[in-house]
Motif scaffolding. Structure first.
Motif, PDB file in Angstrom:
ATOM      1  N   SER A  60       0.641  -1.314  -0.097  1.00 14.85           N
ATOM      2  CA  SER A  60       0.061  -0.120   0.088  1.00 14.85           C
ATOM      3  C   SER A  60       0.771   1.125  -0.063  1.00 14.85           C
ATOM      4  O   SER A  60       0.337   2.239  -0.533  1.00 14.85           O
ATOM      5  N   SER A  61       2.081   1.276   0.350  1.00 21.10           N
ATOM      6  CA  SER A  61       2.770   2.366   0.558  1.00 21.10           C
ATOM      7  C   SER A  61       3.710   2.555  -0.982  1.00 21.10           C
ATOM      8  O   SER A  61       4.514   3.443  -1.069  1.00 21.10           O
ATOM      9  N   LEU A  62       3.577   1.588  -1.850  1.00 23.08           N
ATOM     10  CA  LEU A  62       4.585   1.617  -3.166  1.00 23.08           C
ATOM     11  C   LEU A  62       4.080   3.055  -3.925  1.00 23.08           C
ATOM     12  O   LEU A  62       4.999   3.627  -4.450  1.00 23.08           O
ATOM     13  N   VAL A  63       2.816   3.408  -3.894  1.00 25.56           N
ATOM     14  CA  VAL A  63       2.507   4.557  -4.789  1.00 25.56           C
ATOM     15  C   VAL A  63       3.182   5.673  -4.346  1.00 25.56           C
ATOM     16  O   VAL A  63       3.830   6.617  -5.184  1.00 25.56           O
ATOM     17  N   ALA A  64       3.010   5.793  -2.754  1.00 26.80           N
ATOM     18  CA  ALA A  64       3.652   7.173  -2.222  1.00 26.80           C
ATOM     19  C   ALA A  64       5.180   7.397  -2.306  1.00 26.80           C
ATOM     20  O   ALA A  64       5.813   8.098  -2.668  1.00 26.80           O
ATOM     21  N   ILE A  65       6.071   5.925  -2.250  1.00 25.77           N
ATOM     22  CA  ILE A  65       7.305   5.893  -2.170  1.00 25.77           C
ATOM     23  C   ILE A  65       7.834   5.883  -3.718  1.00 25.77           C
ATOM     24  O   ILE A  65       9.128   6.220  -3.857  1.00 25.77           O
ATOM     25  N   SER A  66       7.075   5.599  -4.758  1.00 28.07           N
ATOM     26  CA  SER A  66       7.765   5.506  -6.050  1.00 28.07           C
ATOM     27  C   SER A  66       7.897   6.856  -6.687  1.00 28.07           C
ATOM     28  O   SER A  66       8.191   7.020  -7.779  1.00 28.07           O
ATOM     29  N   GLN A  67       7.340   8.044  -5.917  1.00 23.73           N
ATOM     30  CA  GLN A  67       7.765   9.349  -6.586  1.00 23.73           C
ATOM     31  C   GLN A  67       6.779   9.502  -7.931  1.00 23.73           C
ATOM     32  O   GLN A  67       7.353  10.100  -9.000  1.00 23.73           O
ATOM     33  N   GLY A  68       5.627   9.034  -8.094  1.00 26.52           N
ATOM     34  CA  GLY A  68       4.805   8.970  -9.358  1.00 26.52           C
ATOM     35  C   GLY A  68       5.241   8.042 -10.391  1.00 26.52           C
ATOM     36  O   GLY A  68       4.537   7.953 -11.609  1.00 26.52           O
ATOM     37  N   LYS A  69       6.172   6.968 -10.122  1.00 27.93           N
ATOM     38  CA  LYS A  69       6.498   5.959 -11.152  1.00 27.93           C
ATOM     39  C   LYS A  69       5.572   5.213 -11.148  1.00 27.93           C
ATOM     40  O   LYS A  69       5.379   4.151 -12.054  1.00 27.93           O
ATOM     41  N   TYR A  70       4.656   4.784  -9.968  1.00 26.60           N
ATOM     42  CA  TYR A  70       3.821   3.710  -9.860  1.00 26.60           C
ATOM     43  C   TYR A  70       2.458   4.257  -9.155  1.00 26.60           C
ATOM     44  O   TYR A  70       2.563   5.094  -8.335  1.00 26.60           O
ATOM     45  N   THR A  71       1.185   3.726 -10.034  1.00 22.94           N
ATOM     46  CA  THR A  71       0.065   4.485  -9.781  1.00 22.94           C
ATOM     47  C   THR A  71      -0.699   3.372  -8.887  1.00 22.94           C
ATOM     48  O   THR A  71      -0.193   2.253  -8.932  1.00 22.94           O
ATOM     49  N   GLN A  72      -1.766   3.841  -8.125  1.00 24.39           N
ATOM     50  CA  GLN A  72      -2.703   3.078  -7.642  1.00 24.39           C
ATOM     51  C   GLN A  72      -3.419   1.869  -8.480  1.00 24.39           C
ATOM     52  O   GLN A  72      -3.440   0.750  -8.043  1.00 24.39           O
ATOM     53  N   MET A  73      -3.522   2.319  -9.714  1.00 25.68           N
ATOM     54  CA  MET A  73      -4.043   1.457 -10.870  1.00 25.68           C
ATOM     55  C   MET A  73      -3.248   0.094 -11.100  1.00 25.68           C
ATOM     56  O   MET A  73      -3.621  -0.905 -10.954  1.00 25.68           O
ATOM     57  N   LYS A  74      -2.032   0.680 -11.173  1.00 26.68           N
ATOM     58  CA  LYS A  74      -1.025  -0.463 -11.534  1.00 26.68           C
ATOM     59  C   LYS A  74      -0.867  -1.431 -10.453  1.00 26.68           C
ATOM     60  O   LYS A  74      -0.444  -2.489 -10.540  1.00 26.68           O
ATOM     61  N   LEU A  75      -0.685  -0.687  -8.889  1.00 26.63           N
ATOM     62  CA  LEU A  75      -0.660  -1.578  -7.890  1.00 26.63           C
ATOM     63  C   LEU A  75      -1.735  -2.561  -7.739  1.00 26.63           C
ATOM     64  O   LEU A  75      -1.563  -3.686  -7.559  1.00 26.63           O
ATOM     65  N   ASN A  76      -3.076  -2.276  -8.053  1.00 33.01           N
ATOM     66  CA  ASN A  76      -4.270  -2.901  -7.811  1.00 33.01           C
ATOM     67  C   ASN A  76      -4.314  -4.203  -9.067  1.00 33.01           C
ATOM     68  O   ASN A  76      -4.358  -5.195  -8.511  1.00 33.01           O
ATOM     69  N   ASN A  77      -3.785  -3.746 -10.152  1.00 28.71           N
ATOM     70  CA  ASN A  77      -3.433  -4.576 -11.209  1.00 28.71           C
ATOM     71  C   ASN A  77      -2.367  -5.677 -10.794  1.00 28.71           C
ATOM     72  O   ASN A  77      -2.365  -6.899 -11.106  1.00 28.71           O
ATOM     73  N   LEU A  78      -1.322  -5.216 -10.231  1.00 23.82           N
ATOM     74  CA  LEU A  78      -0.229  -6.101  -9.823  1.00 23.82           C
ATOM     75  C   LEU A  78      -0.805  -7.281  -8.761  1.00 23.82           C
ATOM     76  O   LEU A  78      -0.494  -8.379  -8.957  1.00 23.82           O
ATOM     77  N   ILE A  79      -1.557  -6.767  -7.756  1.00 22.68           N
ATOM     78  CA  ILE A  79      -2.068  -7.653  -6.946  1.00 22.68           C
ATOM     79  C   ILE A  79      -3.149  -8.609  -7.255  1.00 22.68           C
ATOM     80  O   ILE A  79      -2.993  -9.867  -7.125  1.00 22.68           O
ATOM     81  N   LYS A  80      -4.014  -8.190  -8.463  1.00 20.33           N
ATOM     82  CA  LYS A  80      -4.959  -9.077  -9.125  1.00 20.33           C
ATOM     83  C   LYS A  80      -4.017 -10.204  -9.738  1.00 20.33           C
ATOM     84  O   LYS A  80      -4.285 -11.485  -9.775  1.00 20.33           O
ATOM     85  N   SER A  81      -2.735  -9.522 -10.515  1.00 19.16           N
ATOM     86  CA  SER A  81      -2.058 -10.588 -11.215  1.00 19.16           C
ATOM     87  C   SER A  81      -1.258 -11.826 -10.135  1.00 19.16           C
ATOM     88  O   SER A  81      -1.227 -12.885 -10.511  1.00 19.16           O
ATOM     89  N   LEU A  82      -0.851 -11.296  -9.097  1.00 21.78           N
ATOM     90  CA  LEU A  82      -0.337 -12.057  -8.196  1.00 21.78           C
ATOM     91  C   LEU A  82      -1.491 -13.243  -7.738  1.00 21.78           C
ATOM     92  O   LEU A  82      -1.063 -14.385  -7.455  1.00 21.78           O
ATOM     93  N   ASN A  83      -2.610 -12.744  -7.484  1.00 20.27           N
ATOM     94  CA  ASN A  83      -3.420 -13.752  -6.989  1.00 20.27           C
ATOM     95  C   ASN A  83      -4.245 -14.510  -8.015  1.00 20.27           C
ATOM     96  O   ASN A  83      -4.855 -15.731  -7.939  1.00 20.27           O
ATOM     97  N   LYS A  84      -4.208 -14.392  -9.315  1.00 19.72           N
ATOM     98  CA  LYS A  84      -4.339 -15.177 -10.442  1.00 19.72           C
ATOM     99  C   LYS A  84      -3.521 -16.448 -10.465  1.00 19.72           C
ATOM    100  O   LYS A  84      -3.925 -17.502 -10.724  1.00 19.72           O
ATOM    101  N   ASN A  85      -2.210 -16.374 -10.149  1.00 17.70           N
ATOM    102  CA  ASN A  85      -1.199 -17.488 -10.164  1.00 17.70           C
ATOM    103  C   ASN A  85      -1.604 -18.590  -9.223  1.00 17.70           C
ATOM    104  O   ASN A  85      -1.961 -18.412  -8.221  1.00 17.70           O
TER     105      ASN A  85
END
Length: 179
Positions: free
Chosen positions: A154-179
């Motif tokens: 949940s902290s990735l969006v803040a610490i990435s200084q704009g390089k990582y968005t909430q949408m990308k994070l949500n998609n990452l979590i969905k992708s991780l849970n599919k495997n």
């Protein structure tokens, strides 16, 4: 498991033999040791009896709320036998191999260390590690990967200084849970 009990007294006596199971390095909250079986034995003077315990799956299991069932985790367990939980006379360590592999469920509360070895997350983990500036802590022998591993996703969006968005994070979590 079997244990011999002997009455060394001069009168008929009774003994309660208790068996406890203790999981070494538990990843879930459990009692330090759990009473799993007991037997009351009556012995005449100088009489010796063998007390036998048979342990099934439930002796090593805990209730997993995500499975809605009892689950045995692979690992080392101690079998403790004694007169009480504080008077243990025998112990033996055994290895238990689970027949069920649990699928890890990732959330915003998962840490970088939790996902570090997942192929779908390696690009983001590498980006985070490489984007942290080398500091004086490196010269002190502090491993940046270990420090960063405790950071929640949940902290990735803040610490990435704009390089990582909430949408990308949500998609990452969905992708991780599919495997």
């Amino acid at each position: 498991m079997s244990i011999k009990v002997k009455n060394i007294g001069k009168r008929t006596g009774k003994e309660i033999v208790q068996l406890y199971v203790k999981e070494n390095n538990s990843s879930v909250i459990r009692p330090l040791k759990e009473l799993k079986a007991f037997k009351k034995v009556e012995l005449e003077p100088d009489e010796e009896k063998s007390v036998r315990f048979t342990l099934g799956k439930r002796a090593f299991a805990y209730y997993d709320v995500s499975l809605h069932d009892w689950h045995v985790k692979s690992g080392k367990f101690e079998i403790l036998v004694g007169k009480s939980s504080r008077d243990i006379l025998l112990n033996e360590t055994i290895s238990v191999e689970s027949t069920v592999k649990l699928k890890k469920k990732y959330t915003l509360d998962s840490t970088i260390a939790d996902v570090m070895h997942e192929p779908a997350a390696q690009a983001i983990v590498s980006m985070i590690i490489s984007s942290t500036e080398r500091s004086n802590t490196d010269s002190l022998g502090i491993d940046r990967e270990s420090v960063l591993g405790g950071i929640k996703l949940s902290s990735l969006v803040a610490i990435s200084q704009g390089k990582y968005t909430q949408m990308k994070l949500n998609n990452l979590i969905k992708s991780l849970n599919k495997n």
